[in-house]
Design an enzyme around this catalytic site. Structure first.
Site: not given
Ligand code: DX5
Ligand code: ZN
Length: 227
Positions: A15, A42, A44, A73, A144, A204
């Site tokens: 990620s 990702d 957001m 995503h 998730m 991540g």
């Molecule tokens: C969460 C994201 C993930 C996240 C993964 O909101 O969608 O992709 O960044 O990071 P780790 O592996 O550290 O949980």
């Molecule tokens: Zn993600």
């Protein structure tokens, strides 16, 4: 479109939002050296999830410097409105949240009509049966294993029942859908997740941990294929 190869082998998708955002070009090069199967990108929006992160302009720039598969995503409240922007910016797989979509079936169709892989992401509280009738329209389902919004959260172990149940259902129905696990994936749970039926592991914190990125990816791949 850059393909997600090897349907049988577990795929690793770091990620990018968890990388050093001031060194994104170098981080992408390291992921190429590590031969990752995809970059998980990702997005957001500060509404569906609290933080604001990277979006369309950065995706375009990442697309310009790599041919790696881009697994985008979007954690946004309005996927119906912004979907096309991410398709144009270079997503290879585009996953939106079922909890946010107004017309999920139409979105899947739009993604596939653009020649891209259609994905849906499910929050921990959302049952996979909510998307049962959309499965023929999907290339990937992201389950998730944290509540979305932050990297480096604790993996929610109780999601393992959901992963196993969903993987069994897909197998029984002969759906060739990638099952992507996102949230708190690490060296300790990668093998279990693969055995449960995951085909893509997002990571991540486990990859961008202050150490050697290439070695971290290799270690995760080895852990996922062990056992
Ligand atoms: C969460 C994201 C993930 C996240 C993964 O909101 O969608 O992709 O960044 O990071 P780790 O592996 O550290 O949980
Ligand atoms: Zn993600």
């Amino acid at each position: 479109m850059s393909k997600l190869n090897s349907p049988t082998k577990i795929k690793i998708a770091p990620s990018l939002a968890a990388a050093n955002l001031l060194q994104l070009g170098d981080e992408v090069k390291k992921l190429e050296q590590a031969k990752v199967d995809a970059i998980h990108f990702d997005v957001m929006d500060g509404h569906f999830v609290p933080l604001l992160t990277i979006g369309v302009p950065i995706l375009e720039q990442v697309r310009a410097v790599t041919s790696l598969h881009l697994d985008v995503h979007i954690m946004v409240t309005n996927p119906d409105d912004v979907l096309d922007d991410y398709l144009k910016a270079g997503a290879d797989t585009l996953s939106f949240h079922i909890e946010a979509a107004r017309h999920a079936h139409r979105l899947c169709t739009r993604i596939r009509q653009a020649g891209k892989r259609a994905g849906i992401a499910l929050n921990p509280a959302t049952h996979w049966q909510n998307i049962e009738f959309l499965l023929p329209e999907l290339d990937q389902v992201t389950l998730m294993t944290v509540n979305p919004g932050y990297s480096r959260q604790q993996h929610i172990l109780s999601m393992h029942n959901k992963i196993g149940e969903f993987a069994n259902f897909c197998r029984a129905q002969n759906y060739a859908i990638d099952i992507c696990i996102d949230g708190g994936v690490n060296l300790g749970n990668a093998s279990t997740l693969a055995q449960l039926g995951a085909t893509i592991l997002v990571a991540g914190g486990a990859v961008f941990n202050g150490g050697n990125t290439v070695e971290s990816v290799q270690a995760l791949r080895a852990a996922a294929t062990a056992g």
